[in-house]
Motif scaffolding. Structure first.
Motif, mmCIF file in Angstrom:
data_model
loop_
_atom_site.group_PDB
_atom_site.id
_atom_site.type_symbol
_atom_site.label_atom_id
_atom_site.label_comp_id
_atom_site.label_asym_id
_atom_site.label_seq_id
_atom_site.Cartn_x
_atom_site.Cartn_y
_atom_site.Cartn_z
ATOM 1 N N PHE A 8 0.819 -1.208 0.000
ATOM 2 C CA PHE A 8 0.000 0.000 0.000
ATOM 3 C C PHE A 8 0.857 1.265 0.000
ATOM 4 O O PHE A 8 0.428 2.305 -0.512
ATOM 5 N N LEU A 9 2.059 1.194 0.556
ATOM 6 C CA LEU A 9 2.964 2.327 0.478
ATOM 7 C C LEU A 9 3.343 2.595 -0.972
ATOM 8 O O LEU A 9 3.346 3.748 -1.422
ATOM 9 N N ILE A 10 3.612 1.545 -1.737
ATOM 10 C CA ILE A 10 3.945 1.709 -3.150
ATOM 11 C C ILE A 10 2.757 2.269 -3.921
ATOM 12 O O ILE A 10 2.906 3.156 -4.767
ATOM 13 N N ILE A 11 1.560 1.783 -3.620
ATOM 14 C CA ILE A 11 0.353 2.309 -4.274
ATOM 15 C C ILE A 11 0.181 3.786 -3.961
ATOM 16 O O ILE A 11 -0.151 4.594 -4.835
ATOM 17 N N ALA A 12 0.420 4.164 -2.708
ATOM 18 C CA ALA A 12 0.294 5.571 -2.320
ATOM 19 C C ALA A 12 1.332 6.435 -3.027
ATOM 20 O O ALA A 12 1.039 7.565 -3.430
ATOM 21 N N LEU A 13 2.554 5.913 -3.182
ATOM 22 C CA LEU A 13 3.588 6.668 -3.895
ATOM 23 C C LEU A 13 3.217 6.880 -5.360
ATOM 24 O O LEU A 13 3.415 7.968 -5.908
ATOM 25 N N ILE A 14 2.674 5.857 -5.991
ATOM 26 C CA ILE A 14 2.254 5.980 -7.388
ATOM 27 C C ILE A 14 1.110 6.985 -7.503
ATOM 28 O O ILE A 14 1.109 7.844 -8.391
ATOM 29 N N ALA A 15 0.143 6.883 -6.612
ATOM 30 C CA ALA A 15 -0.974 7.834 -6.637
ATOM 31 C C ALA A 15 -0.474 9.252 -6.390
ATOM 32 O O ALA A 15 -0.955 10.210 -7.002
ATOM 33 N N GLY A 16 0.507 9.389 -5.515
ATOM 34 C CA GLY A 16 1.078 10.704 -5.250
ATOM 35 C C GLY A 16 1.794 11.266 -6.466
ATOM 36 O O GLY A 16 1.662 12.449 -6.784
ATOM 37 N N ALA A 17 2.559 10.430 -7.152
ATOM 38 C CA ALA A 17 3.267 10.891 -8.348
ATOM 39 C C ALA A 17 2.281 11.342 -9.416
ATOM 40 O O ALA A 17 2.494 12.361 -10.081
ATOM 41 N N LEU A 18 1.205 10.598 -9.580
ATOM 42 C CA LEU A 18 0.199 10.991 -10.576
ATOM 43 C C LEU A 18 -0.535 12.253 -10.146
ATOM 44 O O LEU A 18 -0.810 13.127 -10.961
ATOM 45 N N GLY A 19 -0.852 12.351 -8.874
ATOM 46 C CA GLY A 19 -1.599 13.505 -8.382
ATOM 47 C C GLY A 19 -0.786 14.783 -8.390
ATOM 48 O O GLY A 19 -1.265 15.842 -8.771
ATOM 49 N N PHE A 20 0.470 14.698 -7.971
ATOM 50 C CA PHE A 20 1.295 15.889 -7.906
ATOM 51 C C PHE A 20 1.765 16.314 -9.289
ATOM 52 O O PHE A 20 2.156 17.452 -9.493
ATOM 53 N N GLY A 21 1.736 15.405 -10.240
ATOM 54 C CA GLY A 21 2.159 15.728 -11.592
ATOM 55 C C GLY A 21 1.104 16.464 -12.398
ATOM 56 O O GLY A 21 1.351 16.839 -13.522
ATOM 57 N N GLY A 22 -0.077 16.632 -11.859
ATOM 58 C CA GLY A 22 -1.121 17.363 -12.546
ATOM 59 C C GLY A 22 -2.083 16.474 -13.310
ATOM 60 O O GLY A 22 -3.036 16.967 -13.895
ATOM 61 N N ILE A 23 -1.843 15.156 -13.332
ATOM 62 C CA ILE A 23 -2.732 14.257 -14.065
ATOM 63 C C ILE A 23 -4.086 14.181 -13.373
ATOM 64 O O ILE A 23 -5.126 14.203 -14.007
ATOM 65 N N ALA A 24 -4.060 14.089 -12.063
ATOM 66 C CA ALA A 24 -5.311 14.023 -11.304
ATOM 67 C C ALA A 24 -5.116 14.841 -10.032
ATOM 68 O O ALA A 24 -4.671 14.337 -9.000
ATOM 69 N N GLY A 25 -5.437 16.101 -10.108
ATOM 70 C CA GLY A 25 -5.225 17.011 -8.986
ATOM 71 C C GLY A 25 -5.992 16.637 -7.736
ATOM 72 O O GLY A 25 -5.521 16.849 -6.618
ATOM 73 N N ALA A 26 -7.159 16.036 -7.901
ATOM 74 C CA ALA A 26 -7.968 15.665 -6.739
ATOM 75 C C ALA A 26 -7.344 14.519 -5.957
ATOM 76 O O ALA A 26 -7.584 14.379 -4.755
ATOM 77 N N SER A 27 -6.527 13.726 -6.603
ATOM 78 C CA SER A 27 -5.922 12.589 -5.898
ATOM 79 C C SER A 27 -4.715 12.992 -5.064
ATOM 80 O O SER A 27 -4.207 12.181 -4.301
ATOM 81 N N ALA A 28 -4.258 14.213 -5.156
ATOM 82 C CA ALA A 28 -3.078 14.646 -4.409
ATOM 83 C C ALA A 28 -3.306 14.581 -2.908
ATOM 84 O O ALA A 28 -2.464 14.062 -2.177
ATOM 85 N N SER A 29 -4.431 15.079 -2.446
ATOM 86 C CA SER A 29 -4.691 15.052 -1.004
ATOM 87 C C SER A 29 -4.939 13.629 -0.515
ATOM 88 O O SER A 29 -4.501 13.258 0.571
#
Length: 57
Positions: A8-29
């Motif tokens: 789940f840490l790896i999943i969170a890191l991937i979601a963070g990379a996508l969210g912080f990169g602007g692909i999905a801004g809502a997923s950043a938080s």
């Protein structure tokens, strides 16, 4: 339990990379919350394993 925490840490890191990169801004938080949550679970699992006397593999 340690395996789940790492997974789940790896999943969170991937979601963070996508969210912080602007692909999905809502997923950043959500990614921030997941990252902190699973980082805490990872540390708890490591401490529990050390308390039981099992060295890291």
């Amino acid at each position: 339990m340690l395996g789940w925490a790492v997974t789940f840490l790896i999943i969170a890191l991937i979601a963070g990379a996508l969210g912080f990169g602007g692909i999905a801004g809502a997923s950043a938080s959500i990614a921030q919350v997941l990252f902190v949550l699973f980082l805490i679970l990872f540390v708890i699992a490591m401490v529990a394993r050390a308390v039981r006397g099992q060295p890291p593999t």
